[in-house]
Every structure is written in C-alpha cells, then in structure tokens.
Design an enzyme around this catalytic site. Structure first.
Site, PDB file in Angstrom:
ATOM      1  N   HIS A 164       0.827  -1.207   0.000  1.00  0.00           N
ATOM      2  CA  HIS A 164       0.000   0.000   0.000  1.00  0.00           C
ATOM      3  C   HIS A 164       0.864   1.260   0.000  1.00  0.00           C
ATOM      4  O   HIS A 164       0.570   2.231  -0.708  1.00  0.00           O
ATOM      5  CB  HIS A 164      -0.920  -0.017   1.217  1.00  0.00           C
ATOM      6  N   GLU A 168       2.259   1.858  -3.391  1.00  0.00           N
ATOM      7  CA  GLU A 168       1.258   2.483  -4.267  1.00  0.00           C
ATOM      8  C   GLU A 168       1.294   3.997  -4.132  1.00  0.00           C
ATOM      9  O   GLU A 168       1.295   4.727  -5.132  1.00  0.00           O
ATOM     10  CB  GLU A 168      -0.127   1.940  -3.917  1.00  0.00           C
ATOM     11  N   GLU A 204       4.612  10.499   1.883  1.00  0.00           N
ATOM     12  CA  GLU A 204       3.579   9.463   1.766  1.00  0.00           C
ATOM     13  C   GLU A 204       3.479   8.625   3.031  1.00  0.00           C
ATOM     14  O   GLU A 204       2.430   8.049   3.314  1.00  0.00           O
ATOM     15  CB  GLU A 204       3.858   8.575   0.554  1.00  0.00           C
ATOM     16  N   GLU A 250      -4.223   8.011   6.833  1.00  0.00           N
ATOM     17  CA  GLU A 250      -5.283   7.164   6.276  1.00  0.00           C
ATOM     18  C   GLU A 250      -5.617   6.023   7.232  1.00  0.00           C
ATOM     19  O   GLU A 250      -6.788   5.633   7.370  1.00  0.00           O
ATOM     20  CB  GLU A 250      -4.833   6.604   4.927  1.00  0.00           C
TER      21      GLU A 250
END
Length: 287
Positions: free
Chosen positions: A155, A158, A228, A235
């Site tokens: 993830h 990504e 990120e 998230e």
C-alpha cells in the site's frame, strides 16, 4: 395488506387472552369474605370455573406471566411473511450436462494479447463517454504477498510510486483523472483522459508512459517517501472506525488459517514508520 391485518388480529387476540387471565387471577386472589354481596349471589358456578382456569393457566407468582407469544410480538410480522414464502415453490432450471467444464463466453468486442515482455493486455472499445478512454494497469501484488516484516508495504508503494510520478503530474490540466488502489491481491493504477486535446495532441501515449513510470521505473525519492508515510498513517487513523473493525474481525474469523485473516492492506503502524528507501526498492525489485 392481508398479512398485516392477520398479524394485528393475532396480536389483539393475544392481548385479550392475557388481560382475561390477569383479571381471573386477580379475582381468585381476593378473599371470599371481601367480595361484594351482589357478585357472590350471581354466577357462582361461572366464577368457580374461571378461578380454576386461571389457577391452571397463570403461574403462581405475584406478577401475571404473559403468554409466551407476547414476548415476541415484533417477530410476528416476519413469521407471517416466512409462512407466506413457504408456499412459494422454486423450480430451478436443470444444469445442462458438461456446462461446468466450459469456459465463460468471450465478449466479441474484447481484444486480448501478450506483449514480447510477457505483459498481457485487454482492449475493449466503449462509445460512452465519447472521445475519452481509460488506461488501467493491474499488478498481481497485494498485502498477502508481503513478508511478516513488510505488512503494509504494498500500500505504501502504491502511494510513493503513483504520487511520485512526474509524468503523471504532467497530465494535470488536460482533463485527465487518475487514481490507484491496493487490496489483498492487486495493486491497480488507472488514468481517464480525453482522446485528444484541443490543440490536436493525442493523449494515449502520455497516459501509457505515465503508467509505465508508475509501475516499472518509480523514482522513490526520500522526500516523497516521508510525505507518503505521513499520508498512509493519516489514512490508517481515518479508516479505523467501527465498520472497519467489524470487517477486519469478520475476515479474521473466516480466514484464520491464511494471510487474508491477518495481513490487511493498511498494514502495521510500527512497520510503516520504520521503512526506508532500500526496503521499498527491495519489495519493488522482488515483484
């Protein structure tokens, strides 16, 4: 409507039965000497029968116990519908012989092939929306492909590969849309763009070049990794609601014997905080 009336009538009958039992029990509990003279002289036989019936039906407690059906009045509606559904017979069409061994029918408009590098492709023409196309690249790598010390790295890859692509950033302002997702078994990047710009430039090649950079030659710059990392941790907090916890708890029970029950795409917080560029590159080169 008929079912609703049936349920209402049944509920009313149950209530009347309960009230009659309560009244009879109350009458039976009053001492004989305290009853009104007029009531003693009328219907002594009926009163005796009612009292005997009340003693047999009502339990010997201070509070009158309602009939068992009264405790689940809310289910009467569903019981009535269930009884109705029992009258419906379903005759399934018999399965033709040999059908289980046949493949799914092929769409006549789909074109499939394999590139010299082994990459498979699928092309399907769509009329809507007009003058636009979608380009997807699907990598068969997800959270179940991670090692115990890599939980969540697919993830995070990504995020780093997709948002760190300069060629993807060049599509901004051209009417294009792009996004990405990671699940247990896949990492998917897709771009939606117009076929041509107003100046006549085609968008097929720029979109495919952006997907190529994202999937095969990502830069993975240190500052992008740190940016990120914060986005992934944010998230993780955002999705950690009651619905997500119930979903993960359910999957843990259904798949307790494999990785689907433990290695969720969002990953482990302590591991996400520790990964460096070399860790991401190692995972990318492996897959």
């Amino acid at each position: 409507p008929d079912t609703t009336l049936h349920v209402r009538d049944k509920a009313a009958a149950i209530r009347q039965k309960a009230e009659a039992a309560a009244q009879a029990t109350a009458a039976a509990s009053v001492p004989q000497g305290q009853r009104e003279p007029q009531q003693q002289s009328r219907g002594s036989a009926q009163e005796a029968d009612a009292a005997a019936t009340a003693r047999n039906e009502a339990p010997q407690t201070e509070a009158v116990k309602l009939p068992e059906e009264m405790s689940s009045l809310s289910s009467l509606y569903w019981k009535a519908h269930w009884k109705s559904s029992e009258r419906c017979l379903i005759n399934w069409v018999p399965v033709p012989e040999g059908l289980a061994g046949q493949g799914l029918p092929i769409h006549p408009g789909v074109k499939r092939g394999v590139l010299p590098n082994g990459m498979r492709y699928v092309i399907l023409k769509n009329a809507m929306p007009p003058q636009r196309f979608e380009a997807h690249i699907e990598l068969h790598v997800g959270s179940i492909d991670e090692e115990p010390h890599e939980q969540g790295i697919a993830h995070m890859m990504e995020h780093v590969c997709f948002l760190g692509s300069r060629k993807r950033e060049r599509l901004i302002g051209t009417g294009s849309r792009s996004n990405a997702l990671t699940d247990f078994q896949h990492t998917i990047y897709h771009i939606h763009a117009p076929v041509k710009l107003e100046d006549g430039r085609g968008m097929f090649l720029p979109a495919l070049e952006a997907l190529h950079e994202i999937a095969f030659v990502p830069e993975m710059l240190p500052h992008r990794i740190e940016k990120e990392r914060k986005a992934v941790l944010a998230e993780m907090q955002q999705v950690n609601d009651m619905e997500y916890r119930i979903e993960t708890w359910t999957l843990s029970g259904l798949h307790e014997t494999n990785k689907l029950g433990s290695q969720f795409p969002i990953g482990k917080e302590e591991q996400i905080k520790a990964w460096q560029q070399k860790d991401l590159r190692a995972f990318h080169e492996k897959w």
